[in-house]
Design an enzyme around this catalytic site. Sequence first.
Site, short mmCIF file in Angstrom:
data_model
loop_
_atom_site.label_atom_id
_atom_site.label_comp_id
_atom_site.label_asym_id
_atom_site.label_seq_id
_atom_site.Cartn_x
_atom_site.Cartn_y
_atom_site.Cartn_z
N LYS A 183 0.84 -1.13 0.05
CA LYS A 183 -0.02 0.08 0.05
C LYS A 183 0.79 1.17 -0.10
O LYS A 183 1.85 1.44 0.79
CB LYS A 183 -0.96 0.14 1.26
CG LYS A 183 -1.84 1.28 1.27
CD LYS A 183 -3.00 1.24 2.41
CE LYS A 183 -2.43 2.04 3.79
NZ LYS A 183 -2.42 3.13 3.68
N ASP B 128 -3.45 4.22 -1.92
CA ASP B 128 -4.29 4.84 -0.82
C ASP B 128 -4.59 6.44 -0.79
O ASP B 128 -4.10 7.16 0.03
CB ASP B 128 -4.11 4.40 0.48
CG ASP B 128 -5.00 4.67 1.46
OD1 ASP B 128 -6.10 4.82 1.31
OD2 ASP B 128 -4.60 4.43 2.65
N LYS C 145 -7.51 8.25 -1.04
CA LYS C 145 -8.77 8.63 -0.47
C LYS C 145 -9.24 9.88 -1.51
O LYS C 145 -9.50 10.81 -1.05
CB LYS C 145 -8.58 9.02 1.07
CG LYS C 145 -8.31 7.46 1.70
CD LYS C 145 -8.39 8.01 3.28
CE LYS C 145 -7.70 7.12 3.99
NZ LYS C 145 -6.35 6.38 4.10
N ASP D 205 -13.67 14.87 -4.87
CA ASP D 205 -13.74 16.10 -5.44
C ASP D 205 -14.71 16.32 -6.35
O ASP D 205 -15.53 15.32 -6.40
CB ASP D 205 -12.27 16.18 -6.41
CG ASP D 205 -12.05 17.67 -6.48
OD1 ASP D 205 -12.73 18.46 -6.77
OD2 ASP D 205 -10.86 17.88 -6.16
N THR E 235 -11.56 6.33 10.59
CA THR E 235 -11.79 5.58 11.87
C THR E 235 -11.40 6.31 12.93
O THR E 235 -11.49 6.38 14.21
CB THR E 235 -11.00 4.25 12.03
OG1 THR E 235 -9.66 4.56 11.52
CG2 THR E 235 -11.43 3.10 11.11
N ARG F 53 3.51 -0.87 10.41
CA ARG F 53 4.54 -0.73 11.30
C ARG F 53 5.12 -1.80 11.79
O ARG F 53 6.08 -2.39 12.08
CB ARG F 53 4.46 0.45 12.38
CG ARG F 53 4.42 1.68 12.01
CD ARG F 53 3.93 3.05 12.66
NE ARG F 53 2.44 2.68 12.67
CZ ARG F 53 1.43 3.60 13.30
NH1 ARG F 53 1.97 4.55 14.01
NH2 ARG F 53 0.35 3.20 13.16
O1 C5P Z 1 1.51 1.23 10.74
P1 C5P Z 1 0.00 0.42 10.76
O2 C5P Z 1 0.01 -0.77 10.65
O3 C5P Z 1 -0.78 1.39 11.84
O4 C5P Z 1 -0.70 1.23 9.44
C1 C5P Z 1 -1.90 1.09 8.89
C2 C5P Z 1 -2.13 1.80 7.72
O5 C5P Z 1 -3.58 1.76 7.23
C3 C5P Z 1 -1.56 3.19 7.61
O6 C5P Z 1 -1.07 3.42 6.08
C4 C5P Z 1 -2.98 4.03 7.58
O7 C5P Z 1 -2.84 5.42 6.93
C5 C5P Z 1 -4.03 3.08 6.85
N1 C5P Z 1 -5.32 3.44 7.48
C6 C5P Z 1 -5.77 3.09 9.04
N2 C5P Z 1 -6.95 3.47 9.30
C7 C5P Z 1 -7.93 3.79 8.36
C8 C5P Z 1 -7.51 3.83 7.05
C9 C5P Z 1 -6.41 3.66 6.59
O8 C5P Z 1 -4.72 3.04 9.89
N3 C5P Z 1 -9.10 3.82 8.83
#
Ligand code: C5P
Length: 243
Positions: A46, A73, A75, A78, A128, A219
């Site tokens: 992603k 991603d 999002k 527009d 979220t 992460r």
């Molecule tokens: O590092 P981590 O596992 O928290 O990354 C989650 C990924 O999913 C990030 O790129 C974050 O922007 C994305 N994301 C999220 N919650 C959402 C939509 C996307 O954590 N509701």
Amino acid sequence: MPALRGLENGLALDPKDRLIVALDLSSVQEADAMVERIGDAASFYKIGYQLAFAGGLSFVDSLIRAGKRVFLDMKLHDIANTVEKGVESVARTGVTFLTVHAYPQTMRAAVEARGGAGLKLLAVTVLTSYDDRDLAEAGYAADVAALVARRAQQARAIGIDGLVCSPEEASALRHGVGNDLLLVTPGVRPAGSDPGDQKRVATPAQAIRAGADYLVVGRPITAARDPRAEAAAIVREISSAAD
Ligand code: C5P
């Protein structure tokens, strides 16, 4: 309704293809090194704002040429004409997933522009990080649960392919929209790992059992001492939860 899914176009997905690694890194060089370290333990990546605006859009092409799948991603939201033109451009790149916000006009424009291309469109119902108070502050009368449910139904009716949702929302959404939409869940943390800024987390097995088709994990993999081993462990967990 079966709780377990992992189907796409009626075909069972390989557990490895259900893991999407979030490349939230600040340069293409770092991203390239991370993909190299992960090797064949993951096949789907992603790319979000951070990397996209640091040269990551050209990196999409090299990932695709290396046989990887890409979730862009962005999002999008527009006026319809701008969304249409943007989606047409993305559809030509070979990207697999693209996110748009779940506003009916935006979703219709995206579906129209995608046409017969292989690109799948995912809608973000309500971010979220929003709670009921944030929605009220933004001028909405509905609470989060009602707005998520309404937008999920609209996404399905318009022809969107899937939804991005928290693992917590996944089972209610699966019951609400049946098997028509793919569910893609971030907020996934292997047992014992640092939740970071994620407030509502689930383990890979819990997310799969809640009805998720794809898990987005950043992460826990990219900050691990051994990203490849961590990705492989998550894939094993997906595989046993899906059995
Ligand atoms: O590092 P981590 O596992 O928290 O990354 C989650 C990924 O999913 C990030 O790129 C974050 O922007 C994305 N994301 C999220 N919650 C959402 C939509 C996307 O954590 N509701």
